[in-house]
Design an enzyme around this catalytic site. Structure first.
Site, mmCIF file in Angstrom:
data_model
loop_
_atom_site.group_PDB
_atom_site.id
_atom_site.type_symbol
_atom_site.label_atom_id
_atom_site.label_comp_id
_atom_site.label_asym_id
_atom_site.label_seq_id
_atom_site.Cartn_x
_atom_site.Cartn_y
_atom_site.Cartn_z
ATOM 1 N N GLU A 1 -12.736 -0.459 -2.640
ATOM 2 C CA GLU A 1 -11.886 0.678 -3.014
ATOM 3 C C GLU A 1 -12.284 1.254 -4.361
ATOM 4 O O GLU A 1 -13.230 0.795 -4.992
ATOM 5 C CB GLU A 1 -10.401 0.358 -2.899
ATOM 6 C CG GLU A 1 -9.912 -0.780 -3.728
ATOM 7 C CD GLU A 1 -8.442 -1.078 -3.459
ATOM 8 O OE1 GLU A 1 -7.669 -0.182 -3.099
ATOM 9 O OE2 GLU A 1 -8.060 -2.242 -3.655
ATOM 10 N N LYS B 1 -0.022 -6.085 -4.347
ATOM 11 C CA LYS B 1 -0.011 -5.327 -5.596
ATOM 12 C C LYS B 1 0.448 -6.243 -6.730
ATOM 13 O O LYS B 1 1.561 -6.123 -7.247
ATOM 14 C CB LYS B 1 0.894 -4.093 -5.431
ATOM 15 C CG LYS B 1 0.464 -2.913 -6.285
ATOM 16 C CD LYS B 1 1.051 -1.623 -5.776
ATOM 17 C CE LYS B 1 1.024 -0.523 -6.793
ATOM 18 N NZ LYS B 1 -0.308 -0.107 -7.248
ATOM 19 N N ARG C 1 6.103 -3.372 1.212
ATOM 20 C CA ARG C 1 4.888 -3.888 0.566
ATOM 21 C C ARG C 1 5.253 -4.809 -0.596
ATOM 22 O O ARG C 1 4.568 -5.801 -0.848
ATOM 23 C CB ARG C 1 3.980 -2.743 0.116
ATOM 24 C CG ARG C 1 2.595 -3.229 -0.313
ATOM 25 C CD ARG C 1 1.613 -2.096 -0.512
ATOM 26 N NE ARG C 1 2.036 -1.194 -1.570
ATOM 27 C CZ ARG C 1 1.442 -0.032 -1.845
ATOM 28 N NH1 ARG C 1 0.407 0.363 -1.133
ATOM 29 N NH2 ARG C 1 1.890 0.733 -2.819
HETATM 30 N N1 PLP Z 1 -5.442 0.693 -4.232
HETATM 31 C C1 PLP Z 1 -4.984 0.191 -5.390
HETATM 32 C C2 PLP Z 1 -5.723 -0.908 -6.044
HETATM 33 C C3 PLP Z 1 -3.807 0.740 -5.953
HETATM 34 O O1 PLP Z 1 -3.348 0.270 -7.123
HETATM 35 C C4 PLP Z 1 -3.146 1.781 -5.294
HETATM 36 C C5 PLP Z 1 -1.913 2.337 -5.854
HETATM 37 O O2 PLP Z 1 -0.835 1.986 -5.499
HETATM 38 C C6 PLP Z 1 -3.671 2.255 -4.085
HETATM 39 C C7 PLP Z 1 -4.820 1.682 -3.591
HETATM 40 C C8 PLP Z 1 -2.998 3.352 -3.339
HETATM 41 O O3 PLP Z 1 -1.862 2.910 -2.672
HETATM 42 P P1 PLP Z 1 -0.668 3.886 -2.348
HETATM 43 O O4 PLP Z 1 -1.243 5.018 -1.575
HETATM 44 O O5 PLP Z 1 0.278 3.087 -1.534
HETATM 45 O O6 PLP Z 1 -0.118 4.322 -3.643
HETATM 46 C C1 COI Z 2 -0.232 4.136 -7.830
HETATM 47 O O1 COI Z 2 -1.045 4.863 -7.273
HETATM 48 O O2 COI Z 2 0.981 4.277 -7.698
HETATM 49 C C2 COI Z 2 -0.640 3.040 -8.688
HETATM 50 O O3 COI Z 2 0.095 2.122 -8.812
HETATM 51 C C3 COI Z 2 -1.943 3.142 -9.324
HETATM 52 C C4 COI Z 2 -2.018 2.659 -10.758
HETATM 53 C C5 COI Z 2 -1.315 3.514 -11.745
HETATM 54 C C6 COI Z 2 -1.771 1.205 -10.899
#
Ligand code: PLP
Ligand code: COI
Length: 337
Positions: free
Chosen positions: A219, A183, A80
């Site tokens: 989201e 991200k 990612r």
């Molecule tokens: N959506 C956003 C905007 C986020 O910052 C995150 C965190 O990483 C997620 C979703 C969840 O992603 P993940 O499950 O890969 O941590």
């Molecule tokens: C995560 O879930 O790892 C995130 O990055 C969320 C937030 C702290 C930016």
């Protein structure tokens, strides 16, 4: 192990011993370097500072009952970061370099990996910044990749206790053809106003709608959204949300449990039909939602004060895999030797 009050840790920064760095210069990545400094030296004209050429990742290291330290789907985070970087014209470290840097940062800070069943984890934050000097709007020729770690408690103070969230109608974190699916730091800057407004009104975070039509659920703060009904796991499909690795895992686990999984557009009124709702992500794990307030219609969608049975089952299953208490049949776990 460090003498820390693990059970009461906030989701915040704590100094650890070391971080790991790598520099991209003259078209190539250098060797991994270990630093004990919390500072970086950055050119005043670096593209990250002026034009937002910055992307990051978030993952966790888990200590199992056996004392071993596990990473969850870290190669997906590496991929990612590559996808995120590529969309804003950055050079990201290859998967193997990313994984090696993460393991090194965790290993070097082993005394900060919280004990099993403490409720805390070691949060791992890899970041990639454009560090070369440019004044015109163009990609940097140089990049810094940094991995730091910090022990954390739950993102939402309540942990697995359901939270209230508020729908945002007056701002967007990302555009449909913009950067929502990567991200990039800028998305989080764009989210600060809506989340502070929600928090000032007593909500844990905000629930975004799609930027174009304001008709569909996008989201939920820094986490994806899911709803449960009729033995079905429903989660929004949208171009402006981050493809969550946690959500992808929950979809697989829901299928393993014999549930139907639907990843599709979710219209706002459909919120009424869910038996359970939740936010999911690395930091949020599964945070069940108690109420969703819509300030435009004045309507409140209510899912009850207790986490629902399906959310609880998925939460237990996910955590059991992450901590090594359940069979890792999808091969999601990697050990930090
Ligand atoms: N959506 C956003 C905007 C986020 O910052 C995150 C965190 O990483 C997620 C979703 C969840 O992603 P993940 O499950 O890969 O941590
Ligand atoms: C995560 O879930 O790892 C995130 O990055 C969320 C937030 C702290 C930016």
């Amino acid at each position: 192990m460090e003498n820390i009050d693990w059970k009461n840790l906030p989701f915040g920064y704590m100094k650890t011993d070391y971080n790991v760095r790598c520099y991209y210069r003259d078209g190539a990545w250098g060797e991994l370097e270990v630093s004990s400094s919390e500072q970086i030296s950055l050119h005043i004209a670096a593209t990250s500072l002026h034009y937002g050429q910055e992307v990051f990742e978030g993952m966790k290291a888990y200590r199992g009952k056996d004392g071993q330290i596990r990473l969850f789907r870290c190669r997906d985070n590496a991929q990612r970061l590559i996808n995120s970087g590529s969309y804003i014209q950055m050079v990201a470290p290859p998967v193997e370099l990313f994984v090696e840097a993460v393991k090194k940062a965790v290993r070097l800070n082993e005394r900060f990996v919280p004990p099993y069943e403490s409720g805390a984890t070691l949060y791992v934050r890899p970041l990639l910044i454009g560090s070369g000097a440019e004044v015109g709007v163009k990609p940097s020729k140089e990049y810094q990749f940094i991995v730091f770690v910090t022990p954390v408690g739950p993102y939402f103070k309540t942990g697995f206790t359901p939270v209230d969230v508020m729908i945002t109608h007056d701002s967007d974190r990302a555009a449909p053809l913009g950067t929502g699916h990567i991200k990039a730091g800028g998305n989080y800057a764009a989210s600060l106003l809506a989340s502070s407004k929600a928090q000032q009104m007593g909500y844990a975070t905000c629930l975004y709608l799609d930027a174009k039509e304001k008709k569909y659920i996008d989201e939920c703060g820094p986490a994806n959204f899911f709803g449960i009904k009729n033995n079905t796991y429903v989660t929004p499909d949208s171009k402006s949300i981050l493809p969550s690795i946690t959500n992808r895992s929950l979809m697989t686990l829901a299928e393993d449990l014999g549930m139907t999984v639907e990843r599709r557009q979710v219209e706002l009124p459909e919120l009424e039909t869910f038996d359970e709702a939740g936010a999911c992500g690395t930091a949020a794990v599964i945070t069940p939602i108690k109420k969703i307030f819509d300030p435009l219609s004045g309507k409140t969608y209510d899912y009850g004060i207790e986490a629902g049975p399906v959310s609880t089952k998925l939460y237990d299953l996910l955590r059991a895999i992450q901590y090594g208490d359940a069979t890792d049949k999808h091969q999601w776990v990697e050990f930090v030797e």
